[in-house]
Design a protein around this motif. Sequence first.
Motif, PDB file in Angstrom:
ATOM      1  N   ARG A 181       0.805  -1.301   0.091  1.00  0.00           N
ATOM      2  CA  ARG A 181      -0.144   0.237   0.185  1.00  0.00           C
ATOM      3  C   ARG A 181       0.956   1.564   0.187  1.00  0.00           C
ATOM      4  NH1 ARG A 181      -5.624  -2.391   1.801  1.00  0.00           N
ATOM      5  NH2 ARG A 181      -6.131  -0.921   1.443  1.00  0.00           N
ATOM      6  N   LEU A 182       0.711   2.571  -0.674  1.00  0.00           N
ATOM      7  CA  LEU A 182       1.248   3.321  -0.387  1.00  0.00           C
ATOM      8  C   LEU A 182       0.152   4.635  -0.567  1.00  0.00           C
ATOM      9  CD1 LEU A 182       3.777   4.431  -0.723  1.00  0.00           C
ATOM     10  CD2 LEU A 182       3.366   4.679  -3.595  1.00  0.00           C
ATOM     11  N   PRO A 183       0.218   6.197   0.252  1.00  0.00           N
ATOM     12  CA  PRO A 183      -0.792   6.289   0.827  1.00  0.00           C
ATOM     13  C   PRO A 183      -0.899   7.492  -0.103  1.00  0.00           C
ATOM     14  CG  PRO A 183       0.899   6.481   2.756  1.00  0.00           C
ATOM     15  CD  PRO A 183       1.490   5.239   1.316  1.00  0.00           C
ATOM     16  N   LEU A 184      -1.792   8.213  -0.239  1.00  0.00           N
ATOM     17  CA  LEU A 184      -1.476   9.293  -2.315  1.00  0.00           C
ATOM     18  C   LEU A 184      -1.106  10.574  -1.625  1.00  0.00           C
ATOM     19  CD1 LEU A 184      -3.296  10.418  -4.388  1.00  0.00           C
ATOM     20  CD2 LEU A 184      -5.145  11.239  -2.781  1.00  0.00           C
ATOM     21  N   SER A 185      -0.791  10.611   0.088  1.00  0.00           N
ATOM     22  CA  SER A 185      -0.231  11.874   0.417  1.00  0.00           C
ATOM     23  C   SER A 185       2.083  11.497   0.148  1.00  0.00           C
ATOM     24  CB  SER A 185      -0.398  11.576   2.421  1.00  0.00           C
ATOM     25  OG  SER A 185       0.065  10.422   2.952  1.00  0.00           O
ATOM     26  N   ALA A 186       1.794  10.436   0.351  1.00  0.00           N
ATOM     27  CA  ALA A 186       3.752  10.359  -0.050  1.00  0.00           C
ATOM     28  C   ALA A 186       3.473  10.448  -1.349  1.00  0.00           C
ATOM     29  CB  ALA A 186       3.634   8.320  -0.230  1.00  0.00           C
ATOM     30  N   PHE A 187       2.672  10.893  -2.592  1.00  0.00           N
ATOM     31  CA  PHE A 187       3.098  11.309  -4.262  1.00  0.00           C
ATOM     32  C   PHE A 187       2.667  12.690  -4.306  1.00  0.00           C
ATOM     33  CE2 PHE A 187       1.590   6.971  -4.898  1.00  0.00           C
ATOM     34  CZ  PHE A 187       2.046   7.158  -5.910  1.00  0.00           C
ATOM     35  N   ILE A 188       2.374  13.249  -2.953  1.00  0.00           N
ATOM     36  CA  ILE A 188       1.781  14.619  -2.964  1.00  0.00           C
ATOM     37  C   ILE A 188       3.579  15.420  -2.404  1.00  0.00           C
ATOM     38  CG2 ILE A 188       1.105  16.341  -1.540  1.00  0.00           C
ATOM     39  CD1 ILE A 188      -1.623  14.570  -1.776  1.00  0.00           C
ATOM     40  N   ARG A 189       4.015  14.105  -1.463  1.00  0.00           N
ATOM     41  CA  ARG A 189       5.150  14.173  -0.147  1.00  0.00           C
ATOM     42  C   ARG A 189       6.746  14.734  -1.638  1.00  0.00           C
ATOM     43  NH1 ARG A 189       3.492  11.037   3.411  1.00  0.00           N
ATOM     44  NH2 ARG A 189       4.987   9.509   2.987  1.00  0.00           N
ATOM     45  N   TYR A 190       6.207  13.785  -2.537  1.00  0.00           N
ATOM     46  CA  TYR A 190       7.376  13.723  -3.282  1.00  0.00           C
ATOM     47  C   TYR A 190       7.612  14.595  -4.711  1.00  0.00           C
ATOM     48  CZ  TYR A 190      10.107  12.218  -7.745  1.00  0.00           C
ATOM     49  OH  TYR A 190      10.945  12.166  -8.498  1.00  0.00           O
ATOM     50  N   ARG A 191       5.935  15.418  -4.668  1.00  0.00           N
ATOM     51  CA  ARG A 191       5.841  15.802  -5.527  1.00  0.00           C
ATOM     52  C   ARG A 191       6.369  17.545  -4.932  1.00  0.00           C
ATOM     53  NH1 ARG A 191       0.052  18.253  -6.053  1.00  0.00           N
ATOM     54  NH2 ARG A 191       0.788  19.083  -4.202  1.00  0.00           N
ATOM     55  N   ASP A 192       5.608  18.626  -3.190  1.00  0.00           N
ATOM     56  CA  ASP A 192       6.461  18.938  -2.817  1.00  0.00           C
ATOM     57  C   ASP A 192       7.643  19.117  -2.596  1.00  0.00           C
ATOM     58  OD1 ASP A 192       4.042  19.895  -2.808  1.00  0.00           O
ATOM     59  OD2 ASP A 192       3.613  18.729  -0.893  1.00  0.00           O
ATOM     60  N   ALA A 193       8.846  18.279  -2.575  1.00  0.00           N
ATOM     61  CA  ALA A 193      10.482  17.540  -2.336  1.00  0.00           C
ATOM     62  C   ALA A 193      10.967  18.471  -3.128  1.00  0.00           C
ATOM     63  CB  ALA A 193      10.239  16.487  -1.478  1.00  0.00           C
ATOM     64  N   ASP A 194      10.460  17.206  -4.730  1.00  0.00           N
ATOM     65  CA  ASP A 194      10.882  18.026  -6.090  1.00  0.00           C
ATOM     66  C   ASP A 194      11.038  19.481  -5.872  1.00  0.00           C
ATOM     67  OD1 ASP A 194      12.013  18.105  -8.423  1.00  0.00           O
ATOM     68  OD2 ASP A 194      10.460  17.333  -9.216  1.00  0.00           O
ATOM     69  N   ARG A 195       9.324  19.827  -6.062  1.00  0.00           N
ATOM     70  CA  ARG A 195       9.103  21.496  -6.641  1.00  0.00           C
ATOM     71  C   ARG A 195      10.337  22.595  -4.882  1.00  0.00           C
ATOM     72  NH1 ARG A 195       2.852  21.948  -7.452  1.00  0.00           N
ATOM     73  NH2 ARG A 195       2.622  20.676  -9.068  1.00  0.00           N
ATOM     74  N   SER A 196      10.370  21.981  -3.639  1.00  0.00           N
ATOM     75  CA  SER A 196      10.543  22.442  -2.870  1.00  0.00           C
ATOM     76  C   SER A 196      12.310  22.672  -2.938  1.00  0.00           C
ATOM     77  CB  SER A 196      10.414  21.869  -1.496  1.00  0.00           C
ATOM     78  OG  SER A 196      11.569  22.599   0.157  1.00  0.00           O
ATOM     79  N   LEU A 197      12.443  21.687  -3.569  1.00  0.00           N
ATOM     80  CA  LEU A 197      14.088  21.815  -3.879  1.00  0.00           C
ATOM     81  C   LEU A 197      14.592  22.483  -5.124  1.00  0.00           C
ATOM     82  CD1 LEU A 197      16.884  20.335  -3.690  1.00  0.00           C
ATOM     83  CD2 LEU A 197      16.467  17.911  -5.290  1.00  0.00           C
ATOM     84  N   ARG A 198      13.623  22.578  -5.809  1.00  0.00           N
ATOM     85  CA  ARG A 198      13.584  23.822  -7.629  1.00  0.00           C
ATOM     86  C   ARG A 198      14.090  24.844  -6.521  1.00  0.00           C
ATOM     87  NH1 ARG A 198      14.496  27.129 -10.356  1.00  0.00           N
ATOM     88  NH2 ARG A 198      13.849  27.697 -12.251  1.00  0.00           N
ATOM     89  N   GLY A 199      13.156  25.272  -6.159  1.00  0.00           N
ATOM     90  CA  GLY A 199      12.856  26.779  -5.247  1.00  0.00           C
ATOM     91  C   GLY A 199      14.246  27.078  -4.700  1.00  0.00           C
ATOM     92  N   LEU A 200      15.030  26.314  -4.151  1.00  0.00           N
ATOM     93  CA  LEU A 200      16.497  26.487  -3.513  1.00  0.00           C
ATOM     94  C   LEU A 200      16.970  26.398  -4.227  1.00  0.00           C
ATOM     95  CD1 LEU A 200      16.385  23.732  -0.485  1.00  0.00           C
ATOM     96  CD2 LEU A 200      15.818  26.405   0.326  1.00  0.00           C
ATOM     97  N   LEU A 201      17.094  25.520  -5.463  1.00  0.00           N
ATOM     98  CA  LEU A 201      18.142  26.167  -6.591  1.00  0.00           C
ATOM     99  C   LEU A 201      18.446  27.088  -6.931  1.00  0.00           C
ATOM    100  CD1 LEU A 201      18.060  21.764  -8.412  1.00  0.00           C
ATOM    101  CD2 LEU A 201      20.005  23.368  -6.744  1.00  0.00           C
ATOM    102  N   GLY A 202      17.164  28.031  -7.404  1.00  0.00           N
ATOM    103  CA  GLY A 202      16.749  29.009  -8.129  1.00  0.00           C
ATOM    104  C   GLY A 202      17.814  30.316  -6.969  1.00  0.00           C
ATOM    105  N   GLU A 203      16.740  29.847  -5.573  1.00  0.00           N
ATOM    106  CA  GLU A 203      17.585  30.996  -4.690  1.00  0.00           C
ATOM    107  C   GLU A 203      19.352  30.540  -4.326  1.00  0.00           C
ATOM    108  OE1 GLU A 203      15.221  30.106  -1.184  1.00  0.00           O
ATOM    109  OE2 GLU A 203      14.101  30.742  -1.776  1.00  0.00           O
TER     110      GLU A 203
END
Length: 756
Positions: A276-298
């Motif tokens: 089983r995999l909760p839907l929140s795991a996909f959201i965490r992965y998406r948010d972690a990816d976007r957050s990392l992109r934001g830090l790379l830009g900064e």
Amino acid sequence: MSAFITPKKYLLILFIALVSAALTAFLLEYVLRGPRLGFYYDFLAGRRPAAVLPREILLIDTEDIAESGTVVSVLDALIEFDADSLVLEVPVLGFSPVEEGDEDQMRRRLDEEFVLLGRNIRNLFEAIRTGSVAPRDADRYVGELVDLAERGKERLGAALIDRDTSSVQLEKEAGAFGALFRTGDLRPRPDRDGVLRRVVPVFPDGAEHAVYAALKKKWSGASSGAVSSGFSPANSGLEYTEYGPVLAGGNRSGEEVIPLDRDGAVLIEQSTGYRRLPLSAFIRYRDADRSLRGLLGEAEGLGIYSAGAPENSPLYLYDYSEALREDMLASPSAETRGAWKASRAGYVKSLEELLSGPSEAVLVGGYEELIVTENLDDRGISRLMGLRDELTEAFQKLRNACNTFTTLRLDMEADLESSLCIMGSNPEPSARLALALISGRSVVPGRRIHVLFWSLCAAFLAITGASRFCQAVCLAAAPVLGALLAFVFSWYFVFSGYWIDPLVPSASACAGILVFWTGSLIVAVRGASSFRRAYGNAAGKPWLKQLIRKGRPLPPERIRARTAVMAVKDPALLAAEDQGDPAGAALALEKFREEASTVLKKAGAVILGYERDMVVACFGSPLERVCLGRLKGETPYSDDPGAGGGHPAVKAAGFVTELFRLRPGLSWRFGMDYGECLFHWSAMSGYTACGSPAVRSRVLAGLTGRYHSRVLVTEPVRELLSLPVRKLHSLASVREDGGTVKTYFYELPVAARSEA
């Protein structure tokens, strides 16, 4: 089993019982179309050996309804990590198949939104009803419910009027993924008790369940050696055989089938333990990816990419992969999909090189060198030190974010690769269907003809087994044998997976036993009634019970037997009748007959009839010979002269001697003879005997008054007795050749001889 049941009657009753058992099974299986699966089936299914769960089945838990943006994130991850397919079982706001018309699309979206609203309303009132929400908090919860309704209104406006960007993006993602299957209106229907136990993979009109369609597409694209044994959905289809519908699928080793029930459904195994995999795991992965992109830009302003080639910087590769993603969504193909995945892998690799390479040391060393070598005032040095610290902090943030992102990415890759993903609020039924299709393991529903056959076999065994016992035990055996059969069929299902509802053979066997018992009871009652009618006046109650238990001799039978016939006479009765008092004489006669019959029956004699003032009985009749030896304290008769007390004549003489010893003033007179008689019963005469002993005993009883004797016996009786007797006279009987033969008779001394 009653002794009155002859082999012919037994076969007839058995046939009727088997017909009733077959009719019961037919009624349960065909007419009532049941019994349906229920709690007992669930109880047994829970005790079946656990199935080996395929790794490729992955359940994604979600709510009753999903947002378009969330599903987009799920599809992004599935594409990136090579998932095989996604079965979407929940409605998605703003997402409908392109081919549907505007009216149908609007109706679907309204339904999706009001499912959410209705669930919230039900939850609120259920909480109030059960006391989970205090009355004082009801206003607050009602306000929240109104807010949810307003949000639903806003979602409907976005979804039904303009189709927001996320829904358009979702359609593109679905096209790029290429293996999204929606259940739509083909969702499985639960049984009458609300439990889902069966799923239809293929409908008669050709519509397919989403899981079946997903596996069919997956294995259609697999190599010829990918599936070497078991059921293969790739080449499968719905077929109708003489026993019912099956799902037939072939592979290299031959054709395999999955039997379906009468409605074309697979009886799914009640298996648990799926990945089983909760839907929140996909959201965490998406948010972690976007957050990392934001830090790379900064971090770009701090010059952290200056140490390497610009085209190898993570920021550039991330944006490049996003551009390739847009190309993939615009023109879905294996090439564009592969290019995007490769760019994502390059982006992750560049992150690792940036954060684990010498970039940080080089940049920090440059700042250190400037601080030392440059002739700067305190403000300039402070500025350089601040930039150095910011650089170090940026690298630390990137490392933390990258570690989180990498961990989520590795977990996601391990979970999603080559997986059949089922996304829904209750995905277990579809997962169990997938298990049946992948492993070929499912519950095999018993075909109707097989149910009838095995129910009839079970009924035959139960009836023949119960028929070996008496009536009471036979009736009590019905529920016991029914429960035993239910146990046998239950545990056969547990170990084999072949389902025949135990109630059908159990009920059939019980019905057959009850019908057999009823038929046997009717035969036994009729037989016992005929015996009471035929022998009730002739034999005592103990003899009659034994005769009914033995079931012989039958009244119509004519049986020869050597017996001692005794005629009992009361000479006072004729004198009373001659005095002109008929009523008194009748009462006296009735009293004599009743008393004599009682005494004789108690002694074990059989009454052969009544003639005026005479009662005729015998010792050694076929009735007695059937019963003697089965009654406590009684010895079977023997016609051997040396048998002593076991001889009929000796027993008769002993009875008379003992009677006069106990009652010396008794006025009765006896005549006895011993020989062969023919015993039979008729409606007119009752049970009687024909033969010389029957005639001579009557004659001797009549002669007792002339010879002033109490007991007269013939020569055959005298020869068997060791008592002293007095020879009196002879009787003449007609010979077959027309002559005569003399038979002497004797007085048996039993007490003081009467002088009257």
